[in-house]
Design a protein around this motif. Structure first.
Motif, PDB file in Angstrom:
ATOM      1  N   UNK A 451       0.803  -1.236   0.000  1.00 24.13           N
ATOM      2  CA  UNK A 451       0.000   0.000   0.000  1.00 24.13           C
ATOM      3  C   UNK A 451       0.834   1.284   0.000  1.00 24.13           C
ATOM      4  N   UNK A 452       2.045   1.226   0.527  1.00 23.71           N
ATOM      5  CA  UNK A 452       2.911   2.408   0.557  1.00 23.71           C
ATOM      6  C   UNK A 452       4.242   2.093  -0.083  1.00 23.71           C
ATOM      7  N   UNK A 453       5.085   3.126  -0.198  1.00 23.36           N
ATOM      8  CA  UNK A 453       6.372   2.942  -0.866  1.00 23.36           C
ATOM      9  C   UNK A 453       7.191   1.841  -0.211  1.00 23.36           C
ATOM     10  N   UNK A 454       7.182   1.798   1.125  1.00 31.64           N
ATOM     11  CA  UNK A 454       7.980   0.800   1.847  1.00 31.64           C
ATOM     12  C   UNK A 454       7.126  -0.032   2.812  1.00 31.64           C
ATOM     13  N   UNK A 455       5.825  -0.003   2.619  1.00 32.15           N
ATOM     14  CA  UNK A 455       4.914  -0.710   3.522  1.00 32.15           C
ATOM     15  C   UNK A 455       4.345  -1.951   2.837  1.00 32.15           C
ATOM     16  N   UNK A 456       4.280  -3.054   3.600  1.00 29.93           N
ATOM     17  CA  UNK A 456       3.777  -4.322   3.066  1.00 29.93           C
ATOM     18  C   UNK A 456       2.775  -4.915   4.062  1.00 29.93           C
ATOM     19  N   UNK A 457       1.754  -5.584   3.509  1.00 30.10           N
ATOM     20  CA  UNK A 457       0.718  -6.212   4.344  1.00 30.10           C
ATOM     21  C   UNK A 457       0.492  -7.637   3.849  1.00 30.10           C
ATOM     22  N   UNK A 458       0.571  -8.618   4.793  1.00 29.13           N
ATOM     23  CA  UNK A 458       0.300 -10.029   4.483  1.00 29.13           C
ATOM     24  C   UNK A 458      -0.997 -10.419   5.199  1.00 29.13           C
ATOM     25  N   UNK A 459      -1.913 -11.013   4.461  1.00 27.00           N
ATOM     26  CA  UNK A 459      -3.185 -11.445   5.049  1.00 27.00           C
ATOM     27  C   UNK A 459      -3.438 -12.905   4.679  1.00 27.00           C
ATOM     28  N   UNK A 460      -3.740 -13.727   5.706  1.00 27.64           N
ATOM     29  CA  UNK A 460      -4.149 -15.126   5.491  1.00 27.64           C
ATOM     30  C   UNK A 460      -5.483 -15.310   6.221  1.00 27.64           C
ATOM     31  N   UNK A 461      -6.523 -15.687   5.466  1.00 30.00           N
ATOM     32  CA  UNK A 461      -7.857 -15.834   6.073  1.00 30.00           C
ATOM     33  C   UNK A 461      -8.532 -17.093   5.539  1.00 30.00           C
ATOM     34  N   UNK A 462      -9.552 -17.572   6.287  1.00 30.06           N
ATOM     35  CA  UNK A 462     -10.342 -18.714   5.817  1.00 30.06           C
ATOM     36  C   UNK A 462     -11.793 -18.490   6.219  1.00 30.06           C
ATOM     37  N   UNK A 463     -12.700 -19.289   5.620  1.00 29.88           N
ATOM     38  CA  UNK A 463     -14.128 -19.183   5.959  1.00 29.88           C
ATOM     39  C   UNK A 463     -14.583 -20.390   6.776  1.00 29.88           C
TER      40      UNK A 463
END
Length: 513
Positions: A451-463
């Motif tokens: 989302x940003x120049x040096x920002x990272x987001x990891x998402x792991x989800x289940x139902x």
């Protein structure tokens, strides 16, 4: 003519043939006609007495014998017959120098009354009037002026000599200063190993090249005649592009630097860096080029040696990662063999989880083995392979679970990728083991965003069935969540947990490459 009283000085003109020459007035006053010629003689006599100037009316065919011309006047009259307009001359006589001037008298219509009988026609030269005066005063004045001019010329000459002498000394001094400056510049130019040169744009002939060129390439400076000499001694691989490159930039008046190879007289290959400047005239057209040739052979050889060393190092690193990957693969194989001989289901699962963790690290080394860039690895390629291995490790029993991926195509270093891979391994494994019952369909989503120049987001989800709302993931005593917490802290990131209609873990971190 005009009538004037007859006096002792104004007697009738015996040469005037006119019946009305002499008349008597009613009062008895005797008058005589004064024609122009007679009047001129009278004026001449007055001028002679008062000013010493002698007028003389004369002709080659005079009516009055006294009007006969002298030799000088005779020649002047003859020259008038030949077309001369006037006559002026300084005549040296026994009495002294005389100025003589004479102008012609043309026959006019009125003159024919007296001179038609002599055969004159209108426009003929009837004679002339001469003027004679003493030249001594004027010559004395001229002599005085001449002496004055001579004096001025002499003074001017001496002044010119003084100025010339002073200018000569100043010029010699200036030339000495210029020569000294030129010699200092030459010493400065020829002191360094750099070769300075100058080339005429129109003729493409060298105006100058410093003598260091012989030390550099073996060819004496006198051999460098023109552009072709330079082009002919380029390395065969540079002989086509280098002259074309040079001419193109020079024609556009561009300052440039380029590197090429030359063949020295002894056959050596010498790398040259040529720094070229273009000197233009007022209109912007190139006039001459000046440049410096630098020997960069040692630098080029060092670059090639460095490149070779880097290539060898890359080969060694690639081999190292390959061997690490193989060793980790051996360990996972041993764990697989060991799990097949375990009598306990829980022990088999523990070995399987350990195997998956080791495999996540082995995949990193496999990616490094396959890439040319050891500093950064593609997250997309790595996680695709990791997720495929995790699903396959649980066999067909989990075939009803679908894994969706939304992974940005970005690259990060091995120091970040290994903990990131272990986190994804733990969270996906946890969903496969606990989120769904036997044979139950399910969906696991994995995403990596930037989302940003040096920002990272990891998402792991289940139902799946989710986890307790009051679960504190930071204090969980399960090995998997403990590892996730430790690895998130290693990335200096944040860990967020949510359990609504399934389970979702979000890890955020910064990476500056």
């Amino acid at each position: 003519g005009i009538y004037a009283p007859v006096t002792e000085d104004n007697q009738p003109n015996p040469f005037l043939d006119d019946p009305l020459r002499d008349v008597t007035t009613l009062e008895g006053l005797k008058l005589t006609k004064i024609n122009p010629a007679y009047m001129t003689r009278q004026v001449a006599e007055i001028a002679m007495e008062s000013e010493g100037v002698h007028f003389h009316l004369t002709s080659l065919r005079p009516l009055r014998p006294a009007n006969a011309p002298d030799k000088w006047e005779e020649k002047a009259l003859e020259s008038f017959e030949g077309g001369s307009k006037e006559k002026f001359e300084l005549v040296r006589t026994k009495e002294g120098p005389l100025y003589k001037y004479m102008a012609p008298l043309l026959t006019k219509k009125a003159c024919l009354k007296c001179h038609a009988e002599q055969g004159y026609k209108e426009g003929d030269i009837r004679g002339g009037i001469s003027l004679t005066f003493d030249a001594t005063p004027m010559l004395a004045s001229i002599a005085h002026q001449r002496n004055h001019l001579i004096t001025l010329h002499i003074l001017g000459f001496f002044f010119a000599v003084i100025v010339f002498t002073w200018m000569s000394r100043l010029t010699r001094k200036s030339e000495a200063i210029i020569e000294e400056s030129r010699e200092r510049y030459r010493e400065l130019v020829e002191f360094t190993d750099a070769v300075h040169w100058e080339l005429d744009f129109k003729t493409l002939r060298f105006n100058y090249i410093s003598p260091q060129v012989e030390k550099l390439l073996g060819y004496p400076a006198s051999s460098w005649i023109d552009f072709d000499f330079w082009a002919d001694h380029l390395h065969p691989d540079d002989r086509e592009w280098a002259p074309a490159f040079y001419k193109d930039l020079i024609a556009r008046g561009k300052y440039h630097t380029f590197t090429y190879r030359m063949i020295a007289m002894d056959g050596r290959v010498v790398w040259i860096r040529d720094i070229v400047n273009v000197e233009a005239d007022e209109s912007g057209k190139p006039v001459r080029h000046r440049g410096i040739l630098l020997d960069v052979t040692e630098l080029k050889e060092a670059e090639e040696e460095t490149a070779h060393s880097l290539e060898e190092k890359e080969v060694l690193l690639r081999e190292l990662h390959h061997r690490v990957k193989n060793n980790l693969a051996v360990i996972t194989s041993l764990l697989s063999l060991q799990s097949s001989h375990m009598g306990s289901k829980s022990a088999e699962e523990i070995l399987q989880e350990s195997r998956n963790r080791i495999m996540s690290m082995a995949l990193v080394h496999e990616q490094l083995f396959q890439t040319k860039d050891f500093s950064n690895i593609s997250i997309l390629n790595y996680l695709e392979s990791l997720l495929m291995n995790i699903v396959s490790s649980y066999g067909p029993g989990k075939g009803m679970v679908i894994i969706e991926r939304d992974i940005a195509d970005i690259s990060i270093s091995i120091d970040v990728l290994i903990p990131l891979g272990l986190i994804v391994n733990e969270l996906v494994t946890n969903s496969l083991k606990h989120a769904f019952g036997p044979g139950q369909k399910g969906l696991i989503k994995g995403s990596v965003t930037n989302p940003g120049a040096n920002d990272y987001v990891i998402t792991v989800s289940d139902d799946g069935k989710g986890m307790p709302e009051d679960l504190d993931v930071e204090k969980s005593d399960t090995l998997g969540l403990k590892l996730v917490n430790i690895l998130a802290a290693q990335l200096e990131g944040t860990l967020e947990f949510e359990s609504k209609e399934g389970t979702a873990f979000t890890i955020g971190f910064s990476y500056h490459g």
